[in-house]
Design a protein around this motif. Sequence first.
Motif, PDB file in Angstrom:
ATOM      1  N   PHE A 152      34.081  44.901  32.768  1.00 57.11           N
ATOM      2  CA  PHE A 152      35.436  44.945  33.315  1.00 57.11           C
ATOM      3  C   PHE A 152      36.497  44.707  32.245  1.00 57.11           C
ATOM      4  N   GLN A 153      36.125  44.045  31.166  1.00 53.16           N
ATOM      5  CA  GLN A 153      37.088  43.864  30.080  1.00 53.16           C
ATOM      6  C   GLN A 153      37.403  45.205  29.419  1.00 53.16           C
ATOM      7  N   PHE A 154      36.357  46.015  29.235  1.00 54.90           N
ATOM      8  CA  PHE A 154      36.575  47.339  28.636  1.00 54.90           C
ATOM      9  C   PHE A 154      37.035  48.364  29.663  1.00 54.90           C
ATOM     10  N   ASN A 155      36.739  48.107  30.935  1.00 46.32           N
ATOM     11  CA  ASN A 155      37.080  49.064  31.984  1.00 46.32           C
ATOM     12  C   ASN A 155      37.696  48.325  33.157  1.00 46.32           C
ATOM     13  N   PRO A 156      38.929  47.858  33.021  1.00 46.70           N
ATOM     14  CA  PRO A 156      39.552  47.033  34.068  1.00 46.70           C
ATOM     15  C   PRO A 156      39.575  47.709  35.436  1.00 46.70           C
ATOM     16  N   SER A 157      39.609  49.021  35.446  1.00 46.52           N
ATOM     17  CA  SER A 157      39.706  49.727  36.725  1.00 46.52           C
ATOM     18  C   SER A 157      38.354  50.171  37.255  1.00 46.52           C
ATOM     19  N   PHE A 158      37.279  49.657  36.660  1.00 40.96           N
ATOM     20  CA  PHE A 158      35.935  50.058  37.090  1.00 40.96           C
ATOM     21  C   PHE A 158      35.735  49.695  38.561  1.00 40.96           C
ATOM     22  N   SER A 159      35.242  50.649  39.323  1.00 40.44           N
ATOM     23  CA  SER A 159      35.109  50.434  40.764  1.00 40.44           C
ATOM     24  C   SER A 159      33.886  49.587  41.085  1.00 40.44           C
ATOM     25  N   PRO A 160      34.053  48.550  41.881  1.00 40.27           N
ATOM     26  CA  PRO A 160      32.884  47.727  42.265  1.00 40.27           C
ATOM     27  C   PRO A 160      31.864  48.526  43.077  1.00 40.27           C
TER      28      PRO A 160
END
Length: 1575
Positions: free
Chosen positions: A733-741
Motif C-alpha cells: 500500500f505504500q507503493f500503491n496507495p490506491s490498491f483495491s482491497p
Amino acid sequence: MVREGQHAVFTHFIKPFLSRNDSSDPGCVSSIRGSKEWLEANLGGFSGFATLQDLEALNSNFSIDESLSVLTPTQVAQLTLSLGASNDTDQIDRVFKRLEEGNALENVDEFLTQLTTNGRVPDFQPVVRDRVMNRTFSIVSPHFPRFSRVDWFAWFHLKLVPVLPSFNPMMLKNATSNINCTNYHVVVSGMSKAFPAMKSHRRQGIAEVLLGYLKKSASVINQPACRQEIQTDAEWLDINFGPFSQFTTYSDLKFFNISGVTVLDSLSSSQKAELLLEPNNLSNETLVRLLFTEHTASSSVEDLDTFFDRFVSGAAEQNLTTIEPRVEVADLLTFSQLAQLAGTPSQLRRKQDATKIMTVINPVEFGAFFDIVSPAIQNHPANYTEEVKSGLLQAVFDRGNLSSRSINDTEFLLWLRVRLSPLLVNLSPSLVTPLLDIGKSRSCNSSQEIITLLDTLHSTLSNNTQMEIYQSTLLFLQGPTPLKCYGGGSFYIYLRNTFLSFGFPDLSMFTSLLPRTRESELLSTISTSELRQFLSQPNVIGNGSDICVIFNNYNNTPVFLETEDVPDDVKKVTLPCVWPLALSSNSKPEVNSWFDLRLRNYLRFLSKSLISSNEVQNASCLAFQKLVSVMGNNFTYNSSEFGQGDVYTTIKTYLGTGSGTRCYNASDAELNSTAWFVNYIGSFVTFVTLDDFTSFVSTSEINVFLVDQANMELFNNTAIPENVTNYYISQLFQFNPSFSPLKLPGSFLCSSEVPSVAYSSVNENDTILILNELKKFCNGTADPEVSAALASNIKTITPETFVTLGSASAGLTSSQITSARPSVLVSSLSILGSVSTWSPEQANTIIQIIIASGFQIISASSLESVGTLVAGVPSETIKQMPTSALLNASQSSTFVSNMLQAPTVVQQTFVNKIISVSSSPAAVVLNVPDAIAIEIPPSRLVFTETDTVDFTVINKKKFTGDQATMFFEKLTDTDFDIEQLSPSVLQGFTCTSVRKMSKKRIRSCIRASRPRRRRTKVVLKETQLTCMYNLLNGNLTQNFTDYPSDMLLYFNKKDVKRANCRSYFTAVGAADFSVASSILKKDSLLLSEARSCLGISGVNLSRNNLDVLGNMACTLDSSYIQSSDPVILEKLKACKGFSDSQVAAMETLLLSGKTKYGTSTTWNTQTLEDLGILPLYFTRNIWGKFKTSTKRKFLKSFMSQMRKRKTNKKKLKRLFKQLGASKTKRGAGCTVGNITQVTVSDASFPFGYDQTQFDLCLDTPVLKDNLYSICEKVDDDDFQKIILKKLNQAYPSGVSDENVQLLGSVSRVASLDDISRWNITKIDTLAALMKSEDGSWEAEKSKVIITKYLNTSGNSLGSTELNIIDSDLCSLDTSTLKNITPDSISNAKPLNVASCSSEKKKILYEISNTSFSSQSSTAYYNLMKTYLGGAPRSDVLTLSTQNINMDIDTFQSLDPNVIADLTVTDVRGLLGDQLQDLKLFENDTIIQDWTNRQVQSDLDTLGLGLVTNRTDSTTVPPTSPMQGNTSSLNTTAITTVMITQVNATSGCIGLAKHPSVIFLTVLLTTVLQILLQPA
C-alpha cells in the motif's frame, strides 16, 4: 534390645545368678518340674546365649532329650558333636525334627555352621553321616533354584563339608538340573574335596551325573563365559570333572574335543589304552613312545595291568595284527614300485608320505608317474587326503618346471586337464598362488585355462581357496603390465570372463583396475545395462568406494540415470557425483530432464551436505528455481537427515548473495518473472523473517513483486510470521496507495496493515464482498478502525446489513444507528446482542430506540435477548423489573458475562434486586452470580454464630477484601481445606477475623496466601501483612516461599539467618514494594541489607544480583539503573511507576546502545513492543528517535492495552504530552486530516494532532456522532477543553443525561459554568461522572454535580448513590449528610470518609453507628472501621474491651483528640495482636504525638521499646469531652495511682490475692465521681 545387650544380660546377670553357691536353691531348680520348664522359666529368650555345657553346669539334672525342642540350632549342634562316633541315627532324627521347627533352612544353616566352627570337621560314622546328609538335603534342595554363587560356595565348601561324602548321584543330579556353568564349577570343586572319602561306586555314579550335565550343556559349556580362567584342555577337565574324570571312558572325553596328548597326565590307565587304539595313533611313533615311556615309569603294576588288559582287548575288537611302515622305505623302491605304492588307495596317508615318495622320483619321470597315480586319485578320491594331494602338487610346482617354455601349450594342457586335475579337487589355499604363477609365465590362454579348470572344480573348493584365486587374479590384472590380456570390447565382460565364478571386484577394486590414463576409454566400453549389472551386485559399494570415478568418466551418464535402475545404496552414493551436473544445467529443458527424469528416483537420497549452501551456492538460477520447487512440493522429509529449515537456510544464503535481487533480470525472458517469491522461495516462505525479506529484494524492484498475484497468494499463509505478512502489505500500500482491497488474498484482509482508507474508498456492494471475506478468513474483524471504515460505506440499514456486518456493526455511528427503523433493530437483536465491541454510546442508543418503539424489558428472556447490549440498559429499567425475572436471568452464564460489561451502577442495581429476594447471607451468597458477588454490600455477608457457611459456594465467588473480612472468621468453625481457599476469600484475613482461630489454622491461612503458580496473587493490605507477621513473630521459619511475598517486606534482620539471606532476598524480590508505607523506608533498609548479603559494592549490579533482587529494582535510584547490567530494564517492567530521575536513567541506559534493544538507529515497532510497559513513561528523548509512522503503529496496540488496564489518567496525559506533535499555526487550516468516524476509531487517536489541529479538524457533527470514542481516547487537558467548548456549541440549551454519561475524564476539566449546562437527573449519569478511574473531582465541582442530582425529584442519597459518590461525599454540606438514612449506610459499601471534616465524620459515624449497632463486636468493628474517625472517646474505649485487634490504619484515622486521651492500657486493648505496629510506625506523626503524651514507665509495660520525650512522670490528663467536666480526669488519675501502688507492692499475682483492695478502689472511684458532678 540389641543382640549385644541381650548377650550382656545373660553373661552378667542370668548366668552369675543361677551359678551362685550361696543360694538355698542353686540354679533355681526346686520348683521346676522338668528341664524344658526350667529353661523357659529361668533363661527365657536369653537361653540362646548359653552353651550346652552352660546348661548342664547350671542345672545338674538338665535333660537333653526333654529340652531338645527348645534348644537353639547352635546348642543342638553342640549336642550332636558330643555324640562323637555314635551310630545313633534315632538321635539324629530327633535333632532334625527340632531343626525342622520354624525356619528349617536358617536352623540347618546355623546347625551346620556350628558343626564346623573353628575349622574342625566332625568324624561321623557313615550311617550317621548319610542320615544327616539325607535330612539336610530334604531341607536345603527346595532352595537350590534361588541360590547365588555365594550360596553354592557356602554350602559345598563350608557347611556341607562334614557330610559331603554322603552326597549321592541322585542329589547331585537334582542340584545341577538347572544350574549355570559358573555355579556348576563351584559344586564340582566342592565335591572334589569329598572324593577321597567316597566309595568307588559313588565316584562312578557322580562321574556319570557330571558327564550327563556336560553333554546336556555342550552348547554353552565352551562359551567364553564358561571358560574364564581355563586356558588348556587339562584345566578344562579338572574344573569340569575334577578327579571324577578317571571314572569316564576316553570316548566319553572325545565328545568334548579334548586332545588326548594335552591331557595325558590326567588320564587313567584304561583311558590311555583307549587313546592309543584311536585311528592312526599306533602309527604315530612320537605318541606311542611318549605314552609307553611315561606309563611304565610312573604307574603301579596294577595300573600297567589295567592298561595292557584294555589295550589287548581293544586291539582284538579292532582286529589289529601288524603295522607295516612301507612309505618309510620309499628310497629303496623302484619307480614302478613307487608309482604302484602311490596308486594304491590309502597307502599315502600324510603329506610327508607324498613328499618322501616325490623326493625319490626324478622330475623327468613326473609325467609317467602321474599318468599312473592321477587316474587312481580320480577313481578313489576318498582314499587320498588333501594333505597327500597337496604334497604331490607341491612337488610338481617345486620341481615340475611347468612354466618353462620347453613345455608347449599342448603339453601344458595335458598336464592341466589330465594329470593335475584330480589333484586340484579341494585345492589348498596355499597352492593357489604357485598354480597361477605358472600361468603368469605362459600365454594369456594358459592363464585363462587354469581359471577355467578351477571354475569347473568350484564346488570342491573351500571359501579360502576361492578367495585366494580371486586375490591372485587381481594381482595378475594389476601386474607389471596391467590388463595385459585385455584385447578390447566391453571391459566389464572381460573382467567377468577373467574372474568367472570366483567373485567380482567391488566398486573400489574395480576403479583401482582402471589405469588413470585409460579410465574414460575403458568405462566407455561398458553399456548402461552392463554398468547396472555391475552396480547391482551385492555389497558392491564399500566404505572407501568412490563411484564418482565412474560417473566423472562415463560418457553415457544421463542415459544411464534415465534408463537403468540400481539398488538404493548405489543411488545414495551416485547422487553426490551427478548432483553438480544437475545444479549447473542452465536451460529449462535440461533442468527439467535432470530433476524430472534422471534424478527422479535419486532425490530422496539428498543429504544435508548436498542441499547446503556450499553445494548449491553456484547453481544456475533455473536449476535453483527447480530445486526450490522440488524440495517444496515433491520431497518427503520423514526419513531425511535434514528438514525444511535446512533447505531454507540454503535458500537464504543463495538469494542473499550479491547486490540487488538475485536471479531477476527484467530483460531476460527466462529470469523476468515477477512471481519471484514463488519461484525462488516457494513453500519455504513460512521460514522467512522480516530481515530476510528486506535483504532479498532491492527497494527499487520490490513493487513489481508485491503486486504479483502469485506472490500475494504465496504469502496468503497464516504460518508466515505476522510481521513479514504485515510488512508485505504495508509496502504494497505504500507503493500503491490506491490498491483495491478486493484484490487482496483472504488472509491479507486480517492484517492491521491494510489502511482503513483502502476500505473507505469502496462502494457499498464491494463493502459487502469484503465483509464476507473477512468473515470467511478472519472470523470477522475486531479492528474498530476497519469496522468504522466499512460501516461508513453503508447507506441503508436493513436486517441483512447487520447479518453482513456482524461484529463490524460496532463501526456504525450513532446517526447511522438512529437512521435504522426500530423494527430493524428489534428483529436484529440476536446479531446486535452478539457484538462485543459496542461503545456505551452505541449500546445506549440502540436500547433507547427499541424501548421507545415499545420493546419491553420486563422478563428474563427479554433481558437476555439484548445480549451484549445490556451495557446500554438504564439502571432504572433493571430496578423496575420483577425480581423473579432477574433471578432467572442470573442463571445464564452468558447473561452474567454480558452484565459484567455493563456500568457498575447497573450491576449494583441488579445485585440489590437479587438480594431483595432473601436477606439471609446464605441465600445472598447462593443467589448472586459468582462473578458479580463483588457488588454485594458487606453488611449482607454477616453470618451469625449459629449460621452455617458453605465455603464450597463462597470459594467460587469474587469478593473484595472488605467483603471477605465479614465471613472469614467463620473459617474457625469449619474443616474446609484452607489450602484450597481462593485468593478472593484469603483477602479477608485480618487480625480481627482470625482472633478465634488456632495458631495452626492461622499459619495455614498465611501459608495459603503464598505465591503459587497459575494462581492469582492474594492481594493484601499493609495492615494485613503486618498482622500476619505479628501473629507469627518468634515462630518464623527459613522457608521464605511459604509466606506471602509482600509479608516478607516486614521481616526484621534478626528473622533471617545469614546463611539464608540470599534465599530471603530472592523470595522478597517477588514482593510489591509499593505496599509498604514510605515512612517505614523499607526500600532503602532492604537494599542496604541485600548489599551486605550479596557482597555488593558500588552501584553496578550484576545480572545475578538483579535476578535475586527482583522487584526491588523498582526502588533503585538513577545511579543504579544507569550503572547496572542492562537486564535491569526487564526487571523494571514489573514496576507500577517511576520517578523522573528513574525515567531519565532508563532513557540514558537505552540510548547507550548497550542493552539488548541495540542502538537507536535500529529501533522499530517491535522494539517498543518488547519494552513492555516502559514506553508509558518515556519522554521526548526516546520518542524523538522513532518515526511518526512507527509511533502510530505502536500506539494502536499500546493505547488499547493501557485503556483496558484503566491506566491512571495522569500517566496517559503525561505520555500524550511527550508524544505531542509540534504546534502548527491556526491560519494554515486543518492540515493533518479531518477527524472522522474512522479516525476516531484508530486506537492511537489523537496522536498526530496538536491543539490547534485538533480544534480545526474536529467538526461538531463528528463530535456528536462519536462523543464517547473521542472522550475515551483524548487525555490531554487542552484537547478536552476543546471538546467541552464544541459540545456547548452543539447543545446550547444544555447537554442531556445521555451525553453527559459519555464524557469520561473530559468532565474533569469542566468549569462550573460547563457543569451548569449538564442535565444530571439520572443515577446512571451521576455514576458515569463519579467513576474514580477518570480522575478526582475538586470538592466544589463534585458538590455541584451531586446537588444537581439531588435536586431532581425522587433522587436521594441511597446506598447506590453512596457507593457512587464515595469519598466525594465529603464535599457535601452537613445538612445534606444528615439526610442519609441508616439503611442507606447499611446497604452501601464501606465509604472513604478520610477527607471529611471532623464534624462531618461525626455525623456519618452517628448514622452508621445506628445502622450497625445491633451487630456482633467483630461484624460491628469491620463495618464501622471506616467511620470510626467520628467516634467519641467513650465508644473507642468500649471497643478496647472487645478484643477487636484494631489495625494501625484505623487507629491513625481516629479523632486526634480521642487518640490523645487514650492511655497505654487503652491502646493495648484496642490494638491487641497488632500492638507491635506501634513500634513499626513509631515515626508516624500521630504515633509520635501519642507516644510523647505517655510517661516512659507506662510505655515500658508494652515491651516495644517506645521512648517518650516527656520529662515528668505524671500521667497526662485526658481532654474532657465537655467543657468544665473534670470527673473523668480525677477519677482516672486516682484510680491509676491506686492500682499502680498495688502493682508496685504486690505485682500482678499479689493484686489477685487482694480482692479487698480492688473493691475499695472501685468504691472510692464511684464516690469521687458522685462528688465531682456539677451542682
